[in-house]
Design an enzyme around this catalytic site. Structure first.
Site, mmCIF file in Angstrom:
data_model
loop_
_atom_site.group_PDB
_atom_site.id
_atom_site.type_symbol
_atom_site.label_atom_id
_atom_site.label_comp_id
_atom_site.label_asym_id
_atom_site.label_seq_id
_atom_site.Cartn_x
_atom_site.Cartn_y
_atom_site.Cartn_z
ATOM 1 N N GLY A 72 -10.502 0.441 38.142
ATOM 2 C CA GLY A 72 -10.450 -0.387 39.068
ATOM 3 C C GLY A 72 -11.363 -1.585 38.950
ATOM 4 O O GLY A 72 -12.267 -1.551 38.468
ATOM 5 N N GLN A 77 -16.007 -8.480 42.529
ATOM 6 C CA GLN A 77 -16.776 -8.106 41.182
ATOM 7 C C GLN A 77 -16.694 -9.286 39.907
ATOM 8 O O GLN A 77 -17.457 -8.963 38.949
ATOM 9 C CB GLN A 77 -16.305 -6.736 40.648
ATOM 10 C CG GLN A 77 -16.730 -5.490 41.600
ATOM 11 C CD GLN A 77 -16.122 -4.374 40.958
ATOM 12 O OE1 GLN A 77 -14.944 -4.032 41.324
ATOM 13 N NE2 GLN A 77 -17.029 -3.762 40.177
ATOM 14 N N CYS A 130 -19.742 2.835 38.722
ATOM 15 C CA CYS A 130 -19.201 1.254 39.430
ATOM 16 C C CYS A 130 -19.702 0.320 38.297
ATOM 17 O O CYS A 130 -20.567 0.392 37.700
ATOM 18 C CB CYS A 130 -19.788 1.014 40.512
ATOM 19 S SG CYS A 130 -19.260 -0.723 41.177
ATOM 20 N N LEU A 131 -18.543 -0.467 37.752
ATOM 21 C CA LEU A 131 -18.883 -1.567 36.716
ATOM 22 C C LEU A 131 -19.952 -2.471 37.421
ATOM 23 O O LEU A 131 -20.398 -3.118 36.306
ATOM 24 C CB LEU A 131 -17.621 -2.200 36.714
ATOM 25 C CG LEU A 131 -16.314 -1.154 36.004
ATOM 26 C CD1 LEU A 131 -15.036 -2.347 35.759
ATOM 27 C CD2 LEU A 131 -16.971 -0.732 34.755
ATOM 28 N N HIS A 172 -12.791 3.321 47.169
ATOM 29 C CA HIS A 172 -13.985 2.608 46.149
ATOM 30 C C HIS A 172 -13.547 1.247 45.998
ATOM 31 O O HIS A 172 -14.491 0.319 46.365
ATOM 32 C CB HIS A 172 -14.125 3.246 44.759
ATOM 33 C CG HIS A 172 -15.289 2.501 43.821
ATOM 34 N ND1 HIS A 172 -15.923 3.438 43.499
ATOM 35 C CD2 HIS A 172 -15.216 1.325 43.521
ATOM 36 C CE1 HIS A 172 -17.126 2.360 42.755
ATOM 37 N NE2 HIS A 172 -16.420 1.199 42.846
ATOM 38 N N GLU A 173 -12.521 0.770 45.683
ATOM 39 C CA GLU A 173 -12.038 -0.842 45.335
ATOM 40 C C GLU A 173 -11.762 -1.430 46.608
ATOM 41 O O GLU A 173 -12.368 -2.702 46.903
ATOM 42 C CB GLU A 173 -10.625 -0.810 44.324
ATOM 43 C CG GLU A 173 -10.952 -0.370 42.991
ATOM 44 C CD GLU A 173 -11.930 -0.684 42.373
ATOM 45 O OE1 GLU A 173 -12.391 -1.936 42.404
ATOM 46 O OE2 GLU A 173 -12.640 -0.037 41.698
ATOM 47 N N HIS A 176 -15.217 -2.252 48.335
ATOM 48 C CA HIS A 176 -15.808 -3.559 47.646
ATOM 49 C C HIS A 176 -15.343 -4.671 48.414
ATOM 50 O O HIS A 176 -16.023 -5.592 48.514
ATOM 51 C CB HIS A 176 -15.241 -3.689 46.184
ATOM 52 C CG HIS A 176 -15.968 -3.037 45.213
ATOM 53 N ND1 HIS A 176 -17.378 -3.405 44.840
ATOM 54 C CD2 HIS A 176 -15.919 -2.238 44.173
ATOM 55 C CE1 HIS A 176 -18.119 -2.807 44.005
ATOM 56 N NE2 HIS A 176 -16.970 -1.985 43.635
#
Length: 219
Positions: A72, A77, A130-131, A172-173, A176
């Site tokens: 995702g 991000q 997480c990226l 999660h997304e 963000h």
């Protein structure tokens, strides 16, 4: 990127910001924790990008997610404070992990202006990464089932229930887009480097990690 701009400088239109990002070839740079763009929240999508630019941006988000790799990616991000995210998970895991975590393949989806609400009391806890927080993982308890409402990239209504790992990705997304990182919800005593997680905590569930690191899992 947002972190490199003078805070006192006039804010450029989001369309110009996205055009600037897309001028460069290859995956988009992923913003790391500490950049304010990850904490400010996002503005709802309301035509700030014309259809052609939106399609190009979505394609770039998908390519960047694949290259990372991740399952995702949210617009903040890559430095764009717009309420858009993409998700996709081929779920290349063992049957044991699949059963324990409810991790099943999730086709590519675009989430525009998403929000979710939890369904039922179940809040399983698993290691999550997480990226934008590269190199680390921590245990997070999340709703096992959520109802997602959103639009897709064509403006069509999405009203769908997600369960298991796909529900975790959705949460999660969407977080963000509200200026939250997974660490805000994590059991911080579980924080582990990727190497430690791979070497010590690769079991399908985090019970061994909880015992060894001294934290409590939800009932």
């Amino acid at each position: 990127m947002a972190s490199e701009r003078d805070r006192s400088a006039p804010r450029i239109p989001l369309s110009d910001l996205v055009e600037e990002l897309l001028d460069h070839e290859g995956p988009l740079p992923i913003v790391a924790a500490g950049d304010p763009v990850l904490r400010r929240g996002t503005e709802p999508f309301d035509g700030q990008l014309d259809p052609g630019l939106l399609a190009r941006f979505v394609a770039a988000l998908r390519a960047t997610m694949h290259a990372a790799p991740g399952v995702g990616l949210a617009a903040p991000q890559v430095g764009v404070p717009l309420r858009i995210a993409v998700i996709e998970d081929p779920a290349p895991v063992s049957d044991e992990v699949r059963l324990a975590r409810g991790r099943v393949p999730q086709p590519f989806r675009v989430l525009v202006n998403p929000s979710y609400e939890g369904i039922g009391p179940g809040r399983p806890a698993f290691f999550e990464g997480c990226l934008s927080v590269p190199g680390w993982q921590a245990v997070v308890a999340r709703h096992d089932e959520v109802r997602l409402t959103a639009l897709d990239e064509h403006g069509e209504t999405v009203d769908e229930v997600f369960r298991g790992w796909p529900a975790r990705i959705v949460q999660h997304e969407t977080d963000h887009l509200d200026g939250m990182l997974y660490l805000d919800r994590a059991e911080l005593r579980s924080l582990s480097s990727n190497q430690a997680a791979a070497e010590l905590w690769s079991q399908p569930t985090p019970e061994h990690a909880a015992e060894a690191l001294g934290f409590t899992l939800p009932d």
